[in-house]
Scaffold this motif. Sequence first.
Motif, PDB file in Angstrom:
ATOM      1  N   PRO A  44      13.374 -24.157   2.887  1.00  0.00           N
ATOM      2  CA  PRO A  44      12.160 -24.069   2.079  1.00  0.00           C
ATOM      3  C   PRO A  44      12.495 -23.796   0.619  1.00  0.00           C
ATOM      4  O   PRO A  44      13.557 -23.270   0.297  1.00  0.00           O
ATOM      5  CB  PRO A  44      11.416 -22.889   2.703  1.00  0.00           C
ATOM      6  N   ALA A  45      11.566 -24.133  -0.268  1.00  0.00           N
ATOM      7  CA  ALA A  45      11.737 -23.790  -1.681  1.00  0.00           C
ATOM      8  C   ALA A  45      11.413 -22.329  -1.924  1.00  0.00           C
ATOM      9  O   ALA A  45      11.969 -21.706  -2.832  1.00  0.00           O
ATOM     10  CB  ALA A  45      10.856 -24.680  -2.551  1.00  0.00           C
ATOM     11  N   GLU A  46      10.526 -21.764  -1.103  1.00  0.00           N
ATOM     12  CA  GLU A  46      10.125 -20.362  -1.244  1.00  0.00           C
ATOM     13  C   GLU A  46       9.955 -19.738   0.134  1.00  0.00           C
ATOM     14  O   GLU A  46       9.619 -20.416   1.101  1.00  0.00           O
ATOM     15  CB  GLU A  46       8.791 -20.242  -2.010  1.00  0.00           C
ATOM     16  N   ILE A  47      10.193 -18.442   0.189  1.00  0.00           N
ATOM     17  CA  ILE A  47       9.973 -17.667   1.398  1.00  0.00           C
ATOM     18  C   ILE A  47       9.643 -16.249   0.951  1.00  0.00           C
ATOM     19  O   ILE A  47      10.056 -15.831  -0.133  1.00  0.00           O
ATOM     20  CB  ILE A  47      11.198 -17.700   2.335  1.00  0.00           C
ATOM     21  N   ALA A  48       8.899 -15.519   1.741  1.00  0.00           N
ATOM     22  CA  ALA A  48       8.458 -14.190   1.324  1.00  0.00           C
ATOM     23  C   ALA A  48       8.929 -13.129   2.306  1.00  0.00           C
ATOM     24  O   ALA A  48       8.922 -13.336   3.525  1.00  0.00           O
ATOM     25  CB  ALA A  48       6.942 -14.144   1.213  1.00  0.00           C
ATOM     26  N   LEU A  49       9.348 -11.997   1.767  1.00  0.00           N
ATOM     27  CA  LEU A  49       9.581 -10.823   2.578  1.00  0.00           C
ATOM     28  C   LEU A  49       8.241 -10.162   2.898  1.00  0.00           C
ATOM     29  O   LEU A  49       7.214 -10.467   2.278  1.00  0.00           O
ATOM     30  CB  LEU A  49      10.482  -9.829   1.839  1.00  0.00           C
ATOM     31  N   ASP A  50       8.238  -9.243   3.834  1.00  0.00           N
ATOM     32  CA  ASP A  50       7.018  -8.517   4.172  1.00  0.00           C
ATOM     33  C   ASP A  50       6.537  -7.712   2.971  1.00  0.00           C
ATOM     34  O   ASP A  50       7.340  -7.277   2.131  1.00  0.00           O
ATOM     35  CB  ASP A  50       7.266  -7.584   5.349  1.00  0.00           C
ATOM     36  N   PRO A  51       5.224  -7.476   2.858  1.00  0.00           N
ATOM     37  CA  PRO A  51       4.717  -6.659   1.748  1.00  0.00           C
ATOM     38  C   PRO A  51       5.369  -5.285   1.706  1.00  0.00           C
ATOM     39  O   PRO A  51       5.720  -4.705   2.738  1.00  0.00           O
ATOM     40  CB  PRO A  51       3.215  -6.547   2.062  1.00  0.00           C
ATOM     41  N   VAL A  52       5.530  -4.778   0.487  1.00  0.00           N
ATOM     42  CA  VAL A  52       6.174  -3.484   0.275  1.00  0.00           C
ATOM     43  C   VAL A  52       5.138  -2.378   0.437  1.00  0.00           C
ATOM     44  O   VAL A  52       3.997  -2.501  -0.025  1.00  0.00           O
ATOM     45  CB  VAL A  52       6.800  -3.433  -1.139  1.00  0.00           C
ATOM     46  N   ARG A  53       5.531  -1.288   1.076  1.00  0.00           N
ATOM     47  CA  ARG A  53       4.688  -0.102   1.158  1.00  0.00           C
ATOM     48  C   ARG A  53       5.068   0.817   0.006  1.00  0.00           C
ATOM     49  O   ARG A  53       6.129   1.451   0.019  1.00  0.00           O
ATOM     50  CB  ARG A  53       4.878   0.604   2.505  1.00  0.00           C
ATOM     51  N   PHE A  54       4.235   0.864  -1.011  1.00  0.00           N
ATOM     52  CA  PHE A  54       4.526   1.641  -2.203  1.00  0.00           C
ATOM     53  C   PHE A  54       4.341   3.133  -1.924  1.00  0.00           C
ATOM     54  O   PHE A  54       3.390   3.549  -1.251  1.00  0.00           O
ATOM     55  CB  PHE A  54       3.617   1.212  -3.359  1.00  0.00           C
ATOM     56  N   VAL A  55       5.255   3.934  -2.465  1.00  0.00           N
ATOM     57  CA  VAL A  55       5.175   5.383  -2.328  1.00  0.00           C
ATOM     58  C   VAL A  55       4.020   5.896  -3.177  1.00  0.00           C
ATOM     59  O   VAL A  55       3.894   5.540  -4.356  1.00  0.00           O
ATOM     60  CB  VAL A  55       6.500   6.043  -2.764  1.00  0.00           C
ATOM     61  N   LYS A  56       3.194   6.721  -2.592  1.00  0.00           N
ATOM     62  CA  LYS A  56       2.048   7.280  -3.293  1.00  0.00           C
ATOM     63  C   LYS A  56       2.473   8.529  -4.054  1.00  0.00           C
ATOM     64  O   LYS A  56       3.293   9.316  -3.564  1.00  0.00           O
ATOM     65  CB  LYS A  56       0.943   7.630  -2.298  1.00  0.00           C
ATOM     66  N   PRO A  57       1.966   8.757  -5.268  1.00  0.00           N
ATOM     67  CA  PRO A  57       2.307   9.978  -6.010  1.00  0.00           C
ATOM     68  C   PRO A  57       1.967  11.235  -5.201  1.00  0.00           C
ATOM     69  O   PRO A  57       1.029  11.245  -4.395  1.00  0.00           O
ATOM     70  CB  PRO A  57       1.442   9.895  -7.275  1.00  0.00           C
ATOM     71  N   GLY A  58       2.743  12.283  -5.418  1.00  0.00           N
ATOM     72  CA  GLY A  58       2.583  13.515  -4.672  1.00  0.00           C
ATOM     73  C   GLY A  58       1.560  14.460  -5.267  1.00  0.00           C
ATOM     74  O   GLY A  58       1.629  15.680  -5.034  1.00  0.00           O
ATOM     75  N   PHE A  59       0.626  13.947  -6.052  1.00  0.00           N
ATOM     76  CA  PHE A  59      -0.435  14.760  -6.630  1.00  0.00           C
ATOM     77  C   PHE A  59      -1.742  13.967  -6.584  1.00  0.00           C
ATOM     78  O   PHE A  59      -1.729  12.741  -6.452  1.00  0.00           O
ATOM     79  CB  PHE A  59      -0.101  15.174  -8.064  1.00  0.00           C
ATOM     80  N   ALA A  60      -2.833  14.660  -6.648  1.00  0.00           N
ATOM     81  CA  ALA A  60      -4.132  14.014  -6.558  1.00  0.00           C
ATOM     82  C   ALA A  60      -4.417  13.208  -7.819  1.00  0.00           C
ATOM     83  O   ALA A  60      -3.963  13.570  -8.912  1.00  0.00           O
ATOM     84  CB  ALA A  60      -5.221  15.054  -6.339  1.00  0.00           C
ATOM     85  N   PRO A  61      -5.180  12.127  -7.705  1.00  0.00           N
ATOM     86  CA  PRO A  61      -5.559  11.376  -8.910  1.00  0.00           C
ATOM     87  C   PRO A  61      -6.329  12.279  -9.874  1.00  0.00           C
ATOM     88  O   PRO A  61      -7.024  13.202  -9.465  1.00  0.00           O
ATOM     89  CB  PRO A  61      -6.457  10.260  -8.345  1.00  0.00           C
ATOM     90  N   PRO A  62      -6.208  12.033 -11.171  1.00  0.00           N
ATOM     91  CA  PRO A  62      -6.870  12.887 -12.169  1.00  0.00           C
ATOM     92  C   PRO A  62      -8.368  13.027 -11.962  1.00  0.00           C
ATOM     93  O   PRO A  62      -8.939  14.068 -12.240  1.00  0.00           O
ATOM     94  CB  PRO A  62      -6.567  12.196 -13.494  1.00  0.00           C
ATOM     95  N   SER A  63      -9.025  11.994 -11.441  1.00  0.00           N
ATOM     96  CA  SER A  63     -10.473  12.028 -11.256  1.00  0.00           C
ATOM     97  C   SER A  63     -10.882  12.791 -10.001  1.00  0.00           C
ATOM     98  O   SER A  63     -12.049  13.107  -9.818  1.00  0.00           O
ATOM     99  CB  SER A  63     -11.031  10.619 -11.195  1.00  0.00           C
ATOM    100  N   ALA A  64      -9.887  13.067  -9.123  1.00  0.00           N
ATOM    101  CA  ALA A  64     -10.197  13.763  -7.875  1.00  0.00           C
ATOM    102  C   ALA A  64      -9.886  15.240  -8.030  1.00  0.00           C
ATOM    103  O   ALA A  64      -9.040  15.627  -8.849  1.00  0.00           O
ATOM    104  CB  ALA A  64      -9.375  13.172  -6.736  1.00  0.00           C
ATOM    105  N   PRO A  65     -10.531  16.106  -7.280  1.00  0.00           N
ATOM    106  CA  PRO A  65     -10.232  17.529  -7.367  1.00  0.00           C
ATOM    107  C   PRO A  65      -8.816  17.824  -6.909  1.00  0.00           C
ATOM    108  O   PRO A  65      -8.320  17.212  -5.970  1.00  0.00           O
ATOM    109  CB  PRO A  65     -11.269  18.177  -6.438  1.00  0.00           C
ATOM    110  N   GLN A  66      -8.138  18.727  -7.614  1.00  0.00           N
ATOM    111  CA  GLN A  66      -6.769  19.091  -7.260  1.00  0.00           C
ATOM    112  C   GLN A  66      -6.776  19.928  -5.983  1.00  0.00           C
ATOM    113  O   GLN A  66      -7.597  20.822  -5.822  1.00  0.00           O
ATOM    114  CB  GLN A  66      -6.112  19.904  -8.402  1.00  0.00           C
ATOM    115  N   SER A  67      -5.896  19.612  -5.071  1.00  0.00           N
ATOM    116  CA  SER A  67      -5.813  20.349  -3.808  1.00  0.00           C
ATOM    117  C   SER A  67      -4.941  21.567  -3.971  1.00  0.00           C
ATOM    118  O   SER A  67      -4.164  21.663  -4.884  1.00  0.00           O
ATOM    119  CB  SER A  67      -5.259  19.452  -2.700  1.00  0.00           C
TER     120      SER A  67
END
Length: 509
Positions: A486-509
Amino acid sequence: MPQLAPWRLLALLVGLTMPPLCLAAAAAPERHAGEILLSPGVATANDGSAMPYEIGTLHVPENRDKPGSRLISIGFARVKASRPTQAPPIFLLAGGPGVTMLDIVLDQDDAAKRRVKAWQAYAEVADLVVIEQRGYTLRGDLMNLTTPPEPLDQPATIERDIEATRALARGAQAAYPQADLSGYSITQMADDVNDLRQALGYRQISLVAASFGSQWAFAVMKRHPGLAARAVISAAEPLDHGYDLPSHVFAAMQRIALEADEDPALKPYLPPGGLIAAIQATLAQRFAPGQTVVVNLRSEDGGAQDITLGRGDYQQALVERAGDASRFPEFVISAYHGRHEGWAREALDWRRAGERALINPLVNIGLDMSAERKRLLWSDPALPIIGAWNFAAYLATQGEWATPDAGDAFRHPVLDTTPVLFVQGDWDLSTPMENTLAMGPYFPNSRTVIVHRAQHNGPFALLRSRPEMAAKVQAFLRTGETQGLPAEIALDPVRFVKPGFAPPSAPQS
């Protein structure tokens, strides 16, 4: 003092216990250029199967351009084909420069056993020969230089990196007084491959190579036209592309960001414009030229240590973290929000004293690059984002290392009808996809497979994990046939690491 290969250390220790007459009797026999020594062994793959192999030593001149040059030793391994085959033997060329591969059959840990299985797959096609690199081989010299520690109270700077590289250049010959360092060039390495080919009695060979190994393969084809019957090249590094253009590195980051920006778990952390906008804002607002942050790191025993980070540290960390796409967004997001502790702990390790394979600067600086390529580097529009860390120190110390300039006639590509299969990841930052695309017109009998989401080590990992693709590559190595690829082939989607802190708009835990 040079590091001694284990068999040399053993010989030295035994020699110290022998009387003088025995020492004379046990003197090593005279060796000759092109001579090989072989001994058998058996390695075990991760499925428990046995792989017989031969491990060998090749003796070559340290510098073929100087009559009477001393002989040096280079290690290699050969795995005979599992059944008679008409295919040319496969020569596997490692990356680096400064990478050993004989540990795969000597160490036999879990990682090595997985690689043994890959070697067995090659031996289904033809004899497999794995040659090590002069100056960095388990059957000869392992030449390293110690890099000094970096201060913790100052940010990383290109100027200090240049001075550290210059100090290494001044100390290289003193560290290895017996060596003619001018012989540790990519042209001599290409001739090593040809010498081993002749010593083993092969007429033509196939080349399988990745990263610097691909550059080594291009050098073999340039120095010895017609020697390669065919080649499989992953993560291509053309002879005049030893230092990647910042814009090509940044383009790979953009391709990762395009997918990461659509991750629902990351969206709450990102500004308008996504990851790339976060990078640009961090450079402009937190790490403008001359601007630094001081991070206080606390250890488990209650101690504390400060480290100063600046624009150069951020630029280097961007490239390093993007080399693992799953971690890249988390780093960018954390820095954008002023959370630097995880990065600072890694930077602490980067600033400690370390070791660098001597052949890395010797080969890269000797190969150098054309004047037009240098102009592109220094005028690249992504230079303010990526920085000149990939090339500034080596270019600044050109002429201070022993290896001669390879010259433009060697560096410039030429038309080559060798059948080549290029396998290239579009998320590769170490050897960007643009390198491969640039080489296509010079190899009219080539075929290119772009692997979506693959990074620097991804394409060959893909071949090991996808039997149908591996079979097609094996067919190419047997016959040169490219039908069905083939001219192209794809690996499985990457599972991105989520930041270890809450988003700024969400309340801090």
